[in-house]
Write a protein that holds these residues in place. Sequence first.
Motif, PDB file in Angstrom:
ATOM      1  N   MET A   1     -75.011  23.686 -15.486  1.00  0.00           N
ATOM      2  CA  MET A   1     -75.381  22.492 -16.208  1.00  0.00           C
ATOM      3  C   MET A   1     -76.457  21.763 -15.393  1.00  0.00           C
ATOM      4  O   MET A   1     -76.298  21.531 -14.200  1.00  0.00           O
ATOM      5  N   LEU A   2     -77.549  21.407 -16.031  1.00  0.00           N
ATOM      6  CA  LEU A   2     -78.639  20.704 -15.367  1.00  0.00           C
ATOM      7  C   LEU A   2     -78.295  19.229 -15.181  1.00  0.00           C
ATOM      8  O   LEU A   2     -77.807  18.577 -16.095  1.00  0.00           O
ATOM      9  N   LEU A   3     -78.543  18.725 -13.988  1.00  0.00           N
ATOM     10  CA  LEU A   3     -78.345  17.312 -13.675  1.00  0.00           C
ATOM     11  C   LEU A   3     -79.688  16.713 -13.284  1.00  0.00           C
ATOM     12  O   LEU A   3     -80.513  17.385 -12.675  1.00  0.00           O
ATOM     13  N   ILE A   4     -79.882  15.451 -13.641  1.00  0.00           N
ATOM     14  CA  ILE A   4     -81.133  14.798 -13.252  1.00  0.00           C
ATOM     15  C   ILE A   4     -80.838  13.487 -12.538  1.00  0.00           C
ATOM     16  O   ILE A   4     -79.853  12.820 -12.812  1.00  0.00           O
ATOM     17  N   ASN A   5     -81.713  13.166 -11.617  1.00  0.00           N
ATOM     18  CA  ASN A   5     -81.669  11.890 -10.906  1.00  0.00           C
ATOM     19  C   ASN A   5     -83.031  11.238 -11.136  1.00  0.00           C
ATOM     20  O   ASN A   5     -84.062  11.860 -10.896  1.00  0.00           O
ATOM     21  N   THR A   6     -83.039  10.012 -11.616  1.00  0.00           N
ATOM     22  CA  THR A   6     -84.304   9.334 -11.892  1.00  0.00           C
ATOM     23  C   THR A   6     -84.393   8.022 -11.118  1.00  0.00           C
ATOM     24  O   THR A   6     -83.385   7.384 -10.835  1.00  0.00           O
ATOM     25  N   HIS A  38     -82.176  20.214  -2.118  1.00  0.00           N
ATOM     26  CA  HIS A  38     -81.608  21.221  -3.008  1.00  0.00           C
ATOM     27  C   HIS A  38     -81.933  21.006  -4.484  1.00  0.00           C
ATOM     28  O   HIS A  38     -81.228  21.516  -5.340  1.00  0.00           O
ATOM     29  N   TYR A  39     -82.972  20.249  -4.774  1.00  0.00           N
ATOM     30  CA  TYR A  39     -83.346  20.093  -6.172  1.00  0.00           C
ATOM     31  C   TYR A  39     -84.092  21.333  -6.656  1.00  0.00           C
ATOM     32  O   TYR A  39     -84.686  22.070  -5.872  1.00  0.00           O
ATOM     33  N   VAL A  40     -84.026  21.569  -7.955  1.00  0.00           N
ATOM     34  CA  VAL A  40     -84.726  22.690  -8.564  1.00  0.00           C
ATOM     35  C   VAL A  40     -86.188  22.326  -8.808  1.00  0.00           C
ATOM     36  O   VAL A  40     -87.087  23.132  -8.630  1.00  0.00           O
ATOM     37  N   ILE A  60     -88.355  12.121 -11.166  1.00  0.00           N
ATOM     38  CA  ILE A  60     -87.202  12.828 -11.726  1.00  0.00           C
ATOM     39  C   ILE A  60     -86.950  14.076 -10.881  1.00  0.00           C
ATOM     40  O   ILE A  60     -87.850  14.892 -10.696  1.00  0.00           O
ATOM     41  N   ASP A  61     -85.746  14.187 -10.361  1.00  0.00           N
ATOM     42  CA  ASP A  61     -85.325  15.389  -9.633  1.00  0.00           C
ATOM     43  C   ASP A  61     -84.258  16.098 -10.454  1.00  0.00           C
ATOM     44  O   ASP A  61     -83.318  15.463 -10.942  1.00  0.00           O
ATOM     45  N   ASP A  62     -84.412  17.397 -10.616  1.00  0.00           N
ATOM     46  CA  ASP A  62     -83.453  18.224 -11.345  1.00  0.00           C
ATOM     47  C   ASP A  62     -82.597  19.008 -10.356  1.00  0.00           C
ATOM     48  O   ASP A  62     -83.119  19.562  -9.386  1.00  0.00           O
ATOM     49  N   SER A 105     -81.035   5.588 -11.103  1.00  0.00           N
ATOM     50  CA  SER A 105     -79.903   6.069 -11.905  1.00  0.00           C
ATOM     51  C   SER A 105     -79.066   6.958 -11.012  1.00  0.00           C
ATOM     52  O   SER A 105     -79.532   7.454  -9.999  1.00  0.00           O
ATOM     53  N   SER A 106     -77.851   7.162 -11.394  1.00  0.00           N
ATOM     54  CA  SER A 106     -77.057   8.143 -10.680  1.00  0.00           C
ATOM     55  C   SER A 106     -77.453   9.511 -11.217  1.00  0.00           C
ATOM     56  O   SER A 106     -78.244   9.619 -12.135  1.00  0.00           O
ATOM     57  N   CYS A 107     -76.908  10.520 -10.649  1.00  0.00           N
ATOM     58  CA  CYS A 107     -77.209  11.872 -11.095  1.00  0.00           C
ATOM     59  C   CYS A 107     -76.458  12.119 -12.413  1.00  0.00           C
ATOM     60  O   CYS A 107     -75.234  12.087 -12.446  1.00  0.00           O
ATOM     61  N   LEU A 108     -77.200  12.293 -13.488  1.00  0.00           N
ATOM     62  CA  LEU A 108     -76.615  12.440 -14.824  1.00  0.00           C
ATOM     63  C   LEU A 108     -76.797  13.848 -15.356  1.00  0.00           C
ATOM     64  O   LEU A 108     -77.834  14.474 -15.124  1.00  0.00           O
ATOM     65  N   SER A 109     -75.820  14.313 -16.109  1.00  0.00           N
ATOM     66  CA  SER A 109     -75.995  15.589 -16.795  1.00  0.00           C
ATOM     67  C   SER A 109     -76.916  15.363 -17.987  1.00  0.00           C
ATOM     68  O   SER A 109     -77.030  14.255 -18.504  1.00  0.00           O
ATOM     69  N   MET A 110     -77.577  16.398 -18.407  1.00  0.00           N
ATOM     70  CA  MET A 110     -78.443  16.287 -19.580  1.00  0.00           C
ATOM     71  C   MET A 110     -77.628  15.859 -20.798  1.00  0.00           C
ATOM     72  O   MET A 110     -78.092  15.086 -21.614  1.00  0.00           O
ATOM     73  N   ARG A 111     -76.392  16.330 -20.908  1.00  0.00           N
ATOM     74  CA  ARG A 111     -75.531  15.953 -22.027  1.00  0.00           C
ATOM     75  C   ARG A 111     -75.283  14.442 -22.023  1.00  0.00           C
ATOM     76  O   ARG A 111     -75.417  13.779 -23.040  1.00  0.00           O
ATOM     77  N   SER A 112     -74.967  13.880 -20.847  1.00  0.00           N
ATOM     78  CA  SER A 112     -74.748  12.434 -20.746  1.00  0.00           C
ATOM     79  C   SER A 112     -76.015  11.659 -21.065  1.00  0.00           C
ATOM     80  O   SER A 112     -75.973  10.642 -21.755  1.00  0.00           O
TER      81      SER A 112
END
Length: 127
Positions: A1-6, A38-40, A60-62, A105-112
């Motif tokens: 699951m991809l997570l993003i931090n903005t 460790h970001y993608v 934006i870090d993935d 933002s906190s690290c959020l899943s794309m779904r969230s």
Amino acid sequence: MLLINTVRWRIPKENSQKQFELWREMLDYQRSHPEKFHYVRSRFYRMTEEDSSEEHWMAIDDYEKREDFDKTMKIFSEDPECIRMSEEFFGKCNPLIVSKSQKNSSCLSMRSLLRTKLSWLLQLGSK
């Protein structure tokens, strides 16, 4: 699951080039130390409104998984070289930022994230 931090912030237009150079330096450091970060993918965006004296910036870090985000944040707080580098970087960068404009933002899943955006759009549509 991809997570993003903005992170979002604003800067006066006259600080644009200096801001760009500082972030390039930070990303060059991070890319030269993949064992620590460790970001993608890491991306930056900036937008300037025509009649504004400020630019809007967003980073934006993935991350592939939460553990990767947690490991990276731990490095920022425990690795002596990274702590020193961060202190130097933010010591130069923070004075360029419009006061109180930074939003993390906190690290959020794309779904969230999509659920939040959809809820926001539905609220707009009901007005």
